[in-house]
Design a protein around this motif. Structure first.
Motif, PDB file in Angstrom:
ATOM      1  N   ALA A  81      60.603  45.574  47.983  1.00 14.77           N
ATOM      2  CA  ALA A  81      60.351  45.712  46.549  1.00 14.77           C
ATOM      3  C   ALA A  81      60.081  47.171  46.173  1.00 14.77           C
ATOM      4  O   ALA A  81      59.807  48.006  47.051  1.00 14.77           O
ATOM      5  N   PRO A  82      60.148  47.482  44.881  1.00 14.43           N
ATOM      6  CA  PRO A  82      59.784  48.840  44.452  1.00 14.43           C
ATOM      7  C   PRO A  82      58.395  49.198  44.972  1.00 14.43           C
ATOM      8  O   PRO A  82      57.490  48.362  44.974  1.00 14.43           O
ATOM      9  N   GLY A  83      58.263  50.403  45.425  1.00 11.88           N
ATOM     10  CA  GLY A  83      56.990  50.860  45.964  1.00 11.88           C
ATOM     11  C   GLY A  83      56.805  50.575  47.440  1.00 11.88           C
ATOM     12  O   GLY A  83      55.869  51.069  48.051  1.00 11.88           O
ATOM     13  N   SER A  84      57.708  49.782  48.031  1.00 12.17           N
ATOM     14  CA  SER A  84      57.611  49.531  49.468  1.00 12.17           C
ATOM     15  C   SER A  84      58.094  50.763  50.229  1.00 12.17           C
ATOM     16  O   SER A  84      58.825  51.584  49.700  1.00 12.17           O
ATOM     17  N   SER A  85      57.672  50.868  51.460  1.00 11.99           N
ATOM     18  CA  SER A  85      58.065  52.002  52.285  1.00 11.99           C
ATOM     19  C   SER A  85      59.241  51.625  53.182  1.00 11.99           C
ATOM     20  O   SER A  85      59.092  50.766  54.054  1.00 11.99           O
ATOM     21  N   PRO A  86      60.381  52.278  53.006  1.00  8.60           N
ATOM     22  CA  PRO A  86      61.518  51.998  53.879  1.00  8.60           C
ATOM     23  C   PRO A  86      61.221  52.282  55.356  1.00  8.60           C
ATOM     24  O   PRO A  86      61.866  51.726  56.233  1.00  8.60           O
ATOM     25  N   LEU A  87      60.240  53.137  55.616  1.00  7.36           N
ATOM     26  CA  LEU A  87      59.987  53.566  56.984  1.00  7.36           C
ATOM     27  C   LEU A  87      58.977  52.701  57.726  1.00  7.36           C
ATOM     28  O   LEU A  87      58.759  52.883  58.920  1.00  7.36           O
ATOM     29  N   GLU A  88      58.377  51.740  57.036  1.00  2.00           N
ATOM     30  CA  GLU A  88      57.412  50.847  57.679  1.00  2.00           C
ATOM     31  C   GLU A  88      58.042  49.488  57.956  1.00  2.00           C
ATOM     32  O   GLU A  88      58.966  49.067  57.269  1.00  2.00           O
ATOM     33  N   GLY A  89      57.527  48.801  58.957  1.00  4.88           N
ATOM     34  CA  GLY A  89      57.960  47.435  59.257  1.00  4.88           C
ATOM     35  C   GLY A  89      59.399  47.326  59.723  1.00  4.88           C
ATOM     36  O   GLY A  89      60.055  46.316  59.473  1.00  4.88           O
ATOM     37  N   LEU A  90      59.893  48.325  60.417  1.00  2.00           N
ATOM     38  CA  LEU A  90      61.306  48.318  60.834  1.00  2.00           C
ATOM     39  C   LEU A  90      61.649  47.098  61.683  1.00  2.00           C
ATOM     40  O   LEU A  90      62.733  46.529  61.551  1.00  2.00           O
ATOM     41  N   GLU A  91      60.717  46.674  62.531  1.00  2.97           N
ATOM     42  CA  GLU A  91      60.981  45.542  63.417  1.00  2.97           C
ATOM     43  C   GLU A  91      60.999  44.215  62.665  1.00  2.97           C
ATOM     44  O   GLU A  91      61.484  43.216  63.189  1.00  2.97           O
ATOM     45  N   GLU A  92      60.501  44.192  61.438  1.00  2.00           N
ATOM     46  CA  GLU A  92      60.454  42.962  60.645  1.00  2.00           C
ATOM     47  C   GLU A  92      61.623  42.833  59.669  1.00  2.00           C
ATOM     48  O   GLU A  92      61.746  41.810  58.992  1.00  2.00           O
ATOM     49  N   ARG A  93      62.443  43.826  59.585  1.00  2.92           N
ATOM     50  CA  ARG A  93      63.527  43.828  58.606  1.00  2.92           C
ATOM     51  C   ARG A  93      64.565  42.767  58.944  1.00  2.92           C
ATOM     52  O   ARG A  93      64.765  42.404  60.108  1.00  2.92           O
ATOM     53  N   LEU A  94      65.221  42.284  57.906  1.00  2.00           N
ATOM     54  CA  LEU A  94      66.318  41.348  58.116  1.00  2.00           C
ATOM     55  C   LEU A  94      67.458  42.065  58.838  1.00  2.00           C
ATOM     56  O   LEU A  94      67.622  43.284  58.694  1.00  2.00           O
ATOM     57  N   SER A  95      68.232  41.319  59.590  1.00  2.00           N
ATOM     58  CA  SER A  95      69.391  41.895  60.272  1.00  2.00           C
ATOM     59  C   SER A  95      70.467  42.204  59.231  1.00  2.00           C
ATOM     60  O   SER A  95      70.460  41.639  58.122  1.00  2.00           O
ATOM     61  N   PRO A  96      71.418  43.067  59.565  1.00  2.00           N
ATOM     62  CA  PRO A  96      72.530  43.315  58.638  1.00  2.00           C
ATOM     63  C   PRO A  96      73.245  42.025  58.224  1.00  2.00           C
ATOM     64  O   PRO A  96      73.585  41.850  57.053  1.00  2.00           O
ATOM     65  N   THR A  97      73.446  41.113  59.165  1.00  2.00           N
ATOM     66  CA  THR A  97      74.109  39.851  58.847  1.00  2.00           C
ATOM     67  C   THR A  97      73.304  39.043  57.839  1.00  2.00           C
ATOM     68  O   THR A  97      73.858  38.500  56.877  1.00  2.00           O
ATOM     69  N   GLU A  98      71.985  38.967  58.050  1.00  2.00           N
ATOM     70  CA  GLU A  98      71.126  38.244  57.111  1.00  2.00           C
ATOM     71  C   GLU A  98      71.123  38.904  55.730  1.00  2.00           C
ATOM     72  O   GLU A  98      71.170  38.224  54.706  1.00  2.00           O
ATOM     73  N   LEU A  99      71.069  40.238  55.713  1.00  2.00           N
ATOM     74  CA  LEU A  99      71.077  40.952  54.432  1.00  2.00           C
ATOM     75  C   LEU A  99      72.386  40.740  53.684  1.00  2.00           C
ATOM     76  O   LEU A  99      72.385  40.515  52.469  1.00  2.00           O
TER      77      LEU A  99
END
Length: 165
Positions: A81-99
């Motif tokens: 969401a707006p205000g979130s940090s792209p650099l945090e939580g990298l291991e929790e991000r959805l996979s490219p396929t999921e995105l």
């Protein structure tokens, strides 16, 4: 051209541009964040998806239970969401396929909503409060304008990533 046709044309041409920009970026590089930008493709696509959900779906007809079931919405908001940090939580991000699947699902939902609307519906207030729009037309117009702004960021990211291989 009526407003619904115009919105559809703008939304889908913006979608096509996004897809053209991301197609050459290897999926194993979607979490790479050049220091000069402080973002990565994973965040960009997740952020676009959550914005399109808000402006192109929830603003038209309210919360969509089917899409919300498919993602852990609270964590998704924290990550994209707006205000979130792209650099945090990298291991929790959805996979490219999921995105990519979520991205396509949001556009399918937007298309269904547009199919069910008439021109007069566009002047109605948004179904949920929207900080960018008071009418459904404004919400849909903001969706493609917002995505185009992020397309500029994706284009810059692509240029940096593909010239630094």
């Amino acid at each position: 051209m009526d407003r619904i046709a115009l919105l559809r044309q703008e939304l889908w041409s913006t979608k096509a541009l996004t897809e053209n920009l991301i197609k050459d970026i290897p999926q194993d590089r979607w979490l790479e964040s050049p220091a000069v930008l402080g973002t990565h493709l994973n965040w960009q696509l997740g952020h676009i998806s959550i914005a399109n959900y808000l402006h192109g779906i929830a603003s038209l007809t309210g919360r969509n239970v089917n899409l919300v079931k498919s993602i852990p919405i609270e964590r998704f908001v924290q990550l994209y969401a707006p205000g979130s940090s792209p650099l945090e939580g990298l291991e929790e991000r959805l996979s490219p396929t999921e995105l990519l699947s979520l991205y396509e699902d949001t556009f399918a939902e937007i298309s269904q909503r547009l199919d069910a609307m008439n021109d007069a519906d566009l002047d109605a207030e948004t179904a949920i409060p929207n900080h960018r729009a008071s009418t459904k037309y404004e919400a849909l117009a903001w969706a493609y304008k917002h995505q185009m702004w992020h397309n500029g960021q994706i284009a810059t990211l692509k240029r940096i990533l593909l010239t630094s291989q």
